[in-house]
Design an enzyme around this catalytic site. Structure first.
Site, mmCIF file in Angstrom:
data_model
loop_
_atom_site.group_PDB
_atom_site.id
_atom_site.type_symbol
_atom_site.label_atom_id
_atom_site.label_comp_id
_atom_site.label_asym_id
_atom_site.label_seq_id
_atom_site.Cartn_x
_atom_site.Cartn_y
_atom_site.Cartn_z
ATOM 1 N N CYS A 170 40.635 35.278 43.813
ATOM 2 C CA CYS A 170 40.735 34.827 42.425
ATOM 3 C C CYS A 170 39.733 33.704 42.166
ATOM 4 O O CYS A 170 39.611 32.776 42.974
ATOM 5 C CB CYS A 170 42.151 34.327 42.140
ATOM 6 S SG CYS A 170 42.426 33.832 40.435
ATOM 7 N N THR A 172 39.684 32.178 38.950
ATOM 8 C CA THR A 172 40.114 31.601 37.677
ATOM 9 C C THR A 172 39.783 30.121 37.578
ATOM 10 O O THR A 172 39.295 29.643 36.543
ATOM 11 C CB THR A 172 41.633 31.798 37.492
ATOM 12 O OG1 THR A 172 41.914 33.199 37.419
ATOM 13 C CG2 THR A 172 42.133 31.112 36.233
#
Length: 334
Positions: A170, A172
């Site tokens: 990830c 993000t």
């Protein structure tokens, strides 16, 4: 600013124990015999993984990155092996049609699977599903804060996935600047659960790399852990095994990666994940057995015979950077 802790920042301090056999330890969390859920990713969970997880006493969440018909087929395959079948859906687009078809096929738990779950559209989706299918259980997320957990619980979620931006694939936090350390998320969500007397169970989702992290997550307030990278690369994970530089591997990718979005919908918007490869790991049952041994051992170090006892007995200690080095097999360090 509030200090926020990650898994490597802390250790559980060994306590007096009367555990004579690790087999007497109950690591289950209702309704599962082991507190492990496989992630709804297209390189982690389809029917083979969900069946294997059910056979081991855990749960697999069938991913939503396919057609409704394809996901229905996967649900029907799993329904022949277990009564508890969980499938992921979104909170926009075709999710209402998908919900009807999956429910008709035997799905009795829905995972509302979005990156930022503390959102008005999540509220609307939970309430719509509960009104149409009051018999089903809802897993929702992801959230990073106690307020997020509390809201999803009050909106009707039975399980809340807690962590934003902590997964191994990830990005993000890099792409958006938003997120929160995973262990601190669990502390804060559990505090909210206790403070407000909320019922939704907590799922630690993201950033868990080993059985020690699982023990820390359960001690911090999680009822379950959701795993991606630890289960990817197994026989039951979707995708072919291939040889790269003389080593057996499989593909593992974040569902917000460019590659996953282009494969799923032909284009991509923002990308908050990466695509990579992972070492081939054999049968998922063997991986789960190893994790279970480590979890049981971890409980015994705190003298706990259940998740409840672990939370009551655990003692936390922060460790320095030098302590983190000492905590690893540092003979391997150059």
């Amino acid at each position: 600013m509030k200090e926020a802790l990650s898994y490597d920042d802390v250790l559980l301090v060994p306590q007096y124990s009367e555990i004579r056999s690790r087999l007497q330890i109950d690591i289950g969390s209702d309704p599962l015999k082991i507190p492990i859920i496989s992630s709804p990713m297209d390189t982690v969970t389809e029917s083979d993984m969900a069946i294997a997880m059910a056979n081991a006493g855990g749960l697999g969440v069938i991913h939503r990155y396919n057609s409704i018909d394809k996901q229905v087929q996967e649900v029907r395959k799993v329904k022949q092996h277990t009564d508890l079948v969980c499938a992921a859906i979104g909170i926009s687009g075709d999710y209402k049609d998908r919900t009807f078809e999956l429910h008709s096929a035997g799905c009795n738990m829905f995972c509302l699977d979005v990156a930022h779950g503390h959102h008005v559209m999540m509220k609307e989706a939970i309430q719509w599903i509960k009104a149409i299918h009051p018999d089903v259980k809802i897993m929702a997320g992801n959230v990073a804060t106690g307020n997020g957990y509390a809201d999803l619980s009050e909106w009707g979620a039975d399980y809340v996935r807690c962590n934003v931006g902590g997964g191994s694939i990830c990005s993000t936090r890099i792409q958006t600047g938003h997120g929160y350390p995973g262990l601190q998320t669990l502390f804060d969500c559990y505090d909210a659960k206790e403070m407000y007397g909320l019922e939704a169970k907590i799922i630690a989702d993201g950033g868990i790399r080993n059985s020690g992290d699982i023990v820390k997550a359960l001690a911090a307030g999680a009822d379950f852990v959701m795993l991606g990278s630890l289960l990817a690369g197994t026989d039951e994970a979707p995708g072919e095994t291939f040889i790269q530089d003389g080593v057996m591997k499989k593909v593992y990718r974040g569902m917000a990666s460019k590659e996953a979005q282009q494969n799923w919908k032909g284009t991509y918007s923002s990308f908050e994940g990466v695509s990579s490869t992972i070492l081939y790991r054999g049968a998922v049952a063997d991986v789960l057995n190893d994790l279970e041994r480590g979890i049981r051992s971890g409980f015994s170090y705190s003298g706990a015979d259940s998740i409840y006892e672990l939370r009551q007995r655990c003692v936390w200690a922060k460790q320095t950077g030098a302590g983190q080095i000492e905590s690893s097999p540092h003979i391997l360090r150059k």
